[in-house]
Design an enzyme around this catalytic site. Sequence first.
Site, PDB file in Angstrom:
ATOM      1  N   HIS A 134       0.682  -1.024  -0.131  1.00 10.62           N
ATOM      2  CA  HIS A 134      -0.027  -0.006   0.023  1.00 10.62           C
ATOM      3  C   HIS A 134       0.843   1.174  -0.031  1.00 10.62           C
ATOM      4  CE1 HIS A 134      -3.443   2.764   0.771  1.00 10.62           C
ATOM      5  NE2 HIS A 134      -2.516   3.136   1.885  1.00 10.62           N
ATOM      6  N   LYS A 150       0.425   5.753   6.718  1.00  3.33           N
ATOM      7  CA  LYS A 150      -1.107   5.515   6.994  1.00  3.33           C
ATOM      8  C   LYS A 150      -1.874   6.476   6.109  1.00  3.33           C
ATOM      9  CE  LYS A 150      -0.533   4.396  11.888  1.00  3.33           C
ATOM     10  NZ  LYS A 150      -0.618   4.610  13.306  1.00  3.33           N
ATOM     11  N   LYS A 155      -0.093  11.074   0.968  1.00  7.77           N
ATOM     12  CA  LYS A 155       0.700  10.592   0.073  1.00  7.77           C
ATOM     13  C   LYS A 155       0.141  11.013  -1.205  1.00  7.77           C
ATOM     14  CE  LYS A 155      -0.212   6.507   1.543  1.00  7.77           C
ATOM     15  NZ  LYS A 155      -0.984   6.836   2.469  1.00  7.77           N
ATOM     16  N   SER A 156      -1.082  10.866  -1.426  1.00  3.53           N
ATOM     17  CA  SER A 156      -1.817  11.385  -2.688  1.00  3.53           C
ATOM     18  C   SER A 156      -1.459  12.810  -3.233  1.00  3.53           C
ATOM     19  CB  SER A 156      -3.104  10.894  -2.965  1.00  3.53           C
ATOM     20  OG  SER A 156      -3.338   9.704  -3.004  1.00  3.53           O
ATOM     21  N   ASP A 173      -1.971   3.876  -4.272  1.00  2.00           N
ATOM     22  CA  ASP A 173      -2.605   2.895  -3.168  1.00  2.00           C
ATOM     23  C   ASP A 173      -2.155   1.425  -3.407  1.00  2.00           C
ATOM     24  OD1 ASP A 173      -4.639   2.544  -1.550  1.00  2.00           O
ATOM     25  OD2 ASP A 173      -6.114   1.480  -2.882  1.00  2.00           O
ATOM     26  N   ARG A 239      19.269  12.046  12.282  1.00  2.00           N
ATOM     27  CA  ARG A 239      19.552  13.538  12.360  1.00  2.00           C
ATOM     28  C   ARG A 239      20.780  13.895  11.590  1.00  2.00           C
ATOM     29  NH1 ARG A 239      17.330  16.564  16.195  1.00  2.00           N
ATOM     30  NH2 ARG A 239      18.987  17.861  16.263  1.00  2.00           N
TER      31      ARG A 239
END
Length: 301
Positions: A134, A150, A155-156, A173, A239
């Site tokens: 996913h 999540k 993301k899109s 997706d 870091r």
Amino acid sequence: MNWKDVHKNFSNYKLESVGREKEIISNRVTRTGLEFADFFVHKDLKAVVLWGNDEYLYLKQFDEKLVKEKIEKIFQLTPPLVVLSRSFPAKGIILELAKKYDISILSTKESSADLTNYINTFLTEKLSKKEYLHGNLIELFGLGVLLMGKSGLGKSETSIELIKHGHMFIADDAIVCSNVFNKIIGRAPKRFFGFLEVRGLGIINASRVFGIEKVKESTQINVIIELVEFDPKVHTFERLGKDLQYKEILGVKIPYYLIPITPGKKTSDMIEVIVAQLKLMLSGYNSFKEMEEKSMEDDDE
């Protein structure tokens, strides 16, 4: 997987003979050199047979009767498909015997070397083990980026920003991953190719909205970037960038970055910097090491 699948992918190859739909098991073409020499390891062939200049010159030294016998012995092994390169003419005895033994034949103007590469790559991807992930898949600066995290983290939306910056969209997706010669190739399921779901907007066709030149069928996955909500109690973030972190997909280690999402941070810009930095690291350059060396020089002074 049978000859029809191969012909569908290589539709410019000419269909010379239509035969049975025997399953292709092997992901490698075979040249049948041993079989031409009457040395038979298997009772039947489950690989695509490729004949080119070497096979043509070999058969050319025999009379027609012996050539027919040698080809007939191969066809009696019922290969699922025979592909002829530009150096091997598709005519005469071969087509007659193909019809007799119900063998499918494709011919092409490609060289044997190119055919071996094209067909082996295609078969390896189709027959290899698959993993479904996913996320979103974008190609930046020539590197494939698998964007994970999540739902609801953007993301899109980030993918859209990257496409607008001139990068390539591959999948949204659902990502189909294959191990092709120890490289992970990602693509969208066929029915979802070119489509992108944006929360609050719905489904959009990326090729129609951004242009067909912004959409690509597949890419090698070179880096995984996971977006997470910022919580220092849960995650430890890099870091200094001394060393690369990795995640495995189908047994292949891929550079991995964990990026916190915070207000005011433009994620698409961060991803571009990550990919540019990774390209430098893969070429042997490391920003931290350079800074460390300069610090030591300052101490010496």
